[in-house]
Design a protein around this motif. Structure first.
Motif, PDB file in Angstrom:
ATOM      1  N   SER A 142      39.847  31.591  43.561  1.00 48.23           N
ATOM      2  CA  SER A 142      40.922  32.410  42.994  1.00 48.23           C
ATOM      3  C   SER A 142      40.429  33.806  42.646  1.00 48.23           C
ATOM      4  O   SER A 142      41.105  34.814  42.912  1.00 48.23           O
ATOM      5  N   ILE A 143      39.253  33.886  42.034  1.00 52.47           N
ATOM      6  CA  ILE A 143      38.669  35.192  41.689  1.00 52.47           C
ATOM      7  C   ILE A 143      38.435  36.015  42.951  1.00 52.47           C
ATOM      8  O   ILE A 143      38.766  37.207  43.013  1.00 52.47           O
ATOM      9  N   LEU A 144      37.868  35.364  43.981  1.00 58.62           N
ATOM     10  CA  LEU A 144      37.568  36.066  45.221  1.00 58.62           C
ATOM     11  C   LEU A 144      38.840  36.582  45.893  1.00 58.62           C
ATOM     12  O   LEU A 144      38.910  37.742  46.325  1.00 58.62           O
ATOM     13  N   VAL A 145      39.863  35.730  45.948  1.00 61.74           N
ATOM     14  CA  VAL A 145      41.112  36.122  46.593  1.00 61.74           C
ATOM     15  C   VAL A 145      41.817  37.212  45.789  1.00 61.74           C
ATOM     16  O   VAL A 145      42.263  38.231  46.349  1.00 61.74           O
ATOM     17  N   LEU A 146      41.918  37.031  44.472  1.00 66.98           N
ATOM     18  CA  LEU A 146      42.666  37.963  43.637  1.00 66.98           C
ATOM     19  C   LEU A 146      42.063  39.359  43.677  1.00 66.98           C
ATOM     20  O   LEU A 146      42.735  40.336  44.040  1.00 66.98           O
ATOM     21  N   PHE A 147      40.794  39.462  43.310  1.00 68.10           N
ATOM     22  CA  PHE A 147      40.177  40.787  43.220  1.00 68.10           C
ATOM     23  C   PHE A 147      39.756  41.313  44.592  1.00 68.10           C
ATOM     24  O   PHE A 147      39.850  42.528  44.847  1.00 68.10           O
ATOM     25  N   GLY A 148      39.304  40.423  45.467  1.00 66.28           N
ATOM     26  CA  GLY A 148      38.908  40.860  46.806  1.00 66.28           C
ATOM     27  C   GLY A 148      40.080  41.442  47.573  1.00 66.28           C
ATOM     28  O   GLY A 148      39.989  42.543  48.142  1.00 66.28           O
ATOM     29  N   LEU A 149      41.203  40.725  47.575  1.00 71.01           N
ATOM     30  CA  LEU A 149      42.377  41.198  48.293  1.00 71.01           C
ATOM     31  C   LEU A 149      42.964  42.441  47.633  1.00 71.01           C
ATOM     32  O   LEU A 149      43.404  43.378  48.312  1.00 71.01           O
TER      33      LEU A 149
END
Length: 437
Positions: free
Chosen positions: A7-14
């Motif tokens: 979730s962290i990767l998707v939220l901030f990465g995207l």
């Protein structure tokens, strides 16, 4: 990979990928939010939850203060206020070395607090002061740097839209308390810039102002009384409990119309539709940001992201000083790439619980966070006030940066004072409102 880390990767990465691709901030937040919720929910549920959270966030009477303050600021910007405040600042600056530079700082503090916009202050005040300093023999880069560095002071000195946004996202922290808490840090920011500007002016032997005759000084003060009265009416009314922030904002609109249309006659009736339209566009942008950021906050809470980040920061050190320095450093970096409103909406739910676990007052944290993010609008690569200030000063960025560097140092020093000396923010709320937070 755990669902939380994904979730962290998707939220901030995207989110940052979309920002890098120049997708508007609101859309970047919304798309990243839906993508994160999709990890744990079906597509239709993710859209429903996001829409619900956006609508719920905007269903607030307190939010009406924002469009009213935005409209009042736009009316003030075009109502002949800047020159009257500059004349008062010329009197207050006295015969200090580089008096015109000090006048610029004082005028930005006054005009920025009335208009509620650092960009408006940089354009309106800088457009006049830069030319005056150029004619007096000041380096154009120096004049532009002073204007740029001091224009965010009005975001701390109330009335401040930024504090209203923070109040909404921090579980209803009192707007009246936040307004009072911003006075001394805002003044401290201005004084820090004045010290640096004065040292540079003394070393370069810039001229001082001629002594202002008493009658001219009195005249400048009388001319500035009506614009300054807006701050007294709005802040005094809120602090005194005579009306809410929303009611104060509506009063600010009526008062600014009275000054601009009837008293100064700088705004004609035919100008009002354009002013209203510009205000509506600005308000729509802000409201969309608030709605999308509310959805992102829910997505973060649903995935335990604030808790994970809190654990990670606290695992680095148990020392309060180290943790607060870490938070400040992260916010400084965030401010380089993101405007203040989305930064406050996104990162308050993450960092406020950490600050409170250290015993930090939410009002003190709000002032610290606002002060910190103010620096982002005067730093490259995204700083809006930096580029507006260069434009109105008719200088290149390379001419301004050498003068900005010592001013950045002054801003960092004053930020650290605000961070580690809570009484700078809390003394006025305690004395005037009995605040015991």
């Amino acid at each position: 990979m755990s669902p939380e880390m994904l979730s962290i990767l998707v939220l901030f990465g995207l989110f940052f990928l979309l920002m890098f691709l120049s997708v508007p901030v609101s859309f970047s937040i919304g798309i990243a939010t839906v993508a994160t919720i999709l990890i744990t929910m079906p597509f239709d549920n993710a859209l429903f939850v996001t829409a619900q959270k956006m609508i719920t966030a905007l269903d607030s009477f307190a939010l009406l203060a924002l469009p009213f303050f935005i409209l009042a600021g736009n009316i003030m910007n075009r109502g002949g206020i800047a020159m009257r405040l500059i004349n008062l600042a010329l009197v207050l600056a006295g015969r200090l070395p580089g008096a015109l530079a000090h006048c610029n700082v004082i005028a930005n503090m006054l005009f920025g607090s009335i208009s509620g916009s650092a960009v408006a202050a940089a354009a309106a005040v800088g457009g006049t002061m830069n030319e005056m300093q150029r004619k007096a023999g000041y380096d154009p880069g120096y004049a532009a740097a002073v204007n740029i560095a001091s224009c965010p002071t009005g975001l701390l000195i109330p009335p401040s839209n930024t504090f209203i946004v923070y109040s909404l996202i921090s579980n209803g922290t009192s707007v009246a308390v936040l307004f009072l808490a911003g006075y001394l840090p805002g003044i401290l920011m201005g004084l820090g810039i004045m010290v640096v500007a004065g040292v540079i002016a003394w070393r370069r032997k810039y001229p001082v102002n001629e002594r202002v005759p008493l009658n001219a000084a009195v005249g400048a003060f009388i001319q500035a009384i009506l614009p300054l009265s807006l701050v007294i009416i709005v802040v005094g009314g809120i602090v005194g409990g005579y009306f809410t922030a929303t009611e104060a904002a509506a009063i600010a609109v009526v008062y600014s119309l009275f000054l601009a249309v009837i008293v100064y006659r700088e705004v004609k009736l035919k100008d009002l539709p354009k002013i209203f339209l510009d205000s509506m566009v600005t308000n729509a942008i802000v409201m969309l940001l608030i709605g999308c950021s509310s959805g992102m906050s829910w997505a973060m809470a649903n995935a335990d992201i604030p808790f994970i980040i809190e654990e990670a920061i606290l695992a680095m050190s148990e020392n309060k000083i180290v943790i607060l320095l870490t938070i400040n450093l992260i916010l400084l970096i965030v401010g380089f790439f993101m405007d203040m409103t989305p930064a406050i909406l996104i990162f308050t739910p993450i960092f406020l619980p950490i600050a409170q676990s250290l015993g930090m007052d939410p009002v003190h944290f709000g002032v610290m966070m606002t002060f910190n993010l103010c620096m982002g609008i005067v730093t490259p690569p995204v700083g809006s006030c930096l580029f507006v200030g260069c434009s109105v000063g008719k200088v290149r960025l390379a001419q301004v940066i050498p003068f900005m560097l010592p001013m950045y140092i002054a801003l960092i020093i004053t930020l650290l004072l605000v961070t580690f000396v809570p009484q700078i923010s809390l003394i006025l709320p305690k004395l005037l409102l009995g605040y015991g937070g």
